[in-house]
Design an enzyme around this catalytic site. Structure first.
Site, PDB file in Angstrom:
ATOM      1  N   LYS A 109       0.813  -1.221   0.000  1.00 32.36           N
ATOM      2  CA  LYS A 109       0.000   0.000   0.000  1.00 32.36           C
ATOM      3  C   LYS A 109       0.846   1.269   0.000  1.00 32.36           C
ATOM      4  CE  LYS A 109      -4.441  -1.771   1.204  1.00 32.36           C
ATOM      5  NZ  LYS A 109      -5.587  -1.844   2.107  1.00 32.36           N
TER       6      LYS A 109
ATOM      7  N   ARG B 162      -4.580 -10.151   3.561  1.00 29.33           N
ATOM      8  CA  ARG B 162      -4.848  -9.990   2.123  1.00 29.33           C
ATOM      9  C   ARG B 162      -3.570  -9.486   1.460  1.00 29.33           C
ATOM     10  NH1 ARG B 162      -6.162  -6.013  -1.457  1.00 29.33           N
ATOM     11  NH2 ARG B 162      -7.670  -6.527  -3.086  1.00 29.33           N
TER      12      ARG B 162
END
Ligand code: 8Y4
Length: 277
Positions: A225, A259
């Site tokens: 991210k 995830r």
């Protein structure tokens, strides 16, 4: 603790790995990997799915809508056309729980019929019809915290107490799911790292992730991210070490599902953590 995901049952004695399978032409990190000349190639999608499962993915999170700010909007029908063939193909061939990354009620219903085992909705089933569709599917769900929409969520997000506010939101969404008929044991919660949060907010949520476990089993997404881009000055392709470190700390603090884009590397990291811890 055991949870039924459609036809499959998983325990959560150890954290589980969810591999990301994007079937979008335009996702931030791996967008277009399953596309050839602008058309979805089912073979490429299946090969990627097979690889993720061989590497140790317990779940595959299949998504057809990019939540990247500025991504082209996709119609509910187009999203179904992207995702459903992949769900069918994977369900037929691979031993894995299929998670559908969607806010679209039509896709929730159709994916459940096609063999999906989990509904992962970054909009927490707040789109009209989504909660009813999730109930009708009979599947477990993941509710995630996000402020605003993918298009505007990073425009100066503000909280008085980010941990409190995200917890309150998730508790309320979970109650709403229970009221609608989803059993409490089938509801995963996710603080939504990067969804309407500054780096300071993301770090505060990760530091206090243990506090979310009382709400339900926690799903955590930190893989590659942009917070790592800002904190370390790394391009998406250079963010694996940071992602592994944050993911492991998340598991140490009680996350049940990670995830990730990098299943093999995550599996090694979790294995060593398990052997030591
Ligand atoms: C590079 C790689 C840059 C990935 C950005 C990204 C979550 C999620 C996403 C999450 C749950 C993403 C669908 C964002 N993140 N679902 N979905 N939790 N439940 N960005 O954290 O991976 S997409």
């Amino acid at each position: 603790m055991q949870i039924e995901f459609g036809s499959r049952v998983l325990d959560f004695v150890h954290p589980r790995i969810m591999g990301v399978l994007n079937v979008t032409p335009d996702s931030f990190y791996d967008g277009g990997a399953c596309y050839e000349n602008g058309v979805l190639n089912l073979d490429l999608a299946l090969r990627h799915a097979e690889r993720l499962v061989a590497e140790g993915a317990d779940f595959l999170d299949i998504g057809g809508e990019s939540t990247r700010p500025g991504a082209a909007p996709v119609s509910p029908e187009e999203e179904c056309d992207r995702v459903l063939p992949v769900v069918r193909a994977v369900a037929e061939r691979l031993d894995v729980v299929i998670s559908v990354d969607t806010s679209n009620p039509l896709l929730m219903r159709e994916a459940a019929i096609a063999g999906a085992g989990l509904i992962n909705d970054v909009r927490s089933l707040q789109v009209p019809g989504a909660l009813a569709a999730a109930v009708a599917s009979g599947l477990p769900v993941c509710v995630m915290h996000m402020i605003g929409t993918p298009a505007n969520m990073q425009q100066e997000p503000k909280y008085d107490d980010v941990v409190r506010e995200v917890k309150d939101f998730l508790a309320e969404r979970k109650q709403e799911c229970i009221r609608a008929g989803i059993s409490a044991e089938k509801i995963f919660v996710d603080p939504g790292i990067g969804f309407g949060k500054t780096d300071a907010h993301n770090l505060e949520l990760l530091k206090n992730l243990n506090q979310f476990c009382s709400l339900g089993p926690v799903l955590l997404g930190v893989s590659r991210k942009s917070m790592f881009g800002r904190l370390l000055g790394r391009a998406p392709s250079e963010r694996l070490p940071a992602s592994l470190a944050a993911g492991l700390i998340g598991c140490q603090k009680g996350a049940s599902i990670l995830r990730v884009h990098d299943v093999a590397a995550t599996r090694d990291a979790l294995e060593i953590w398990r052997l030591i811890g």
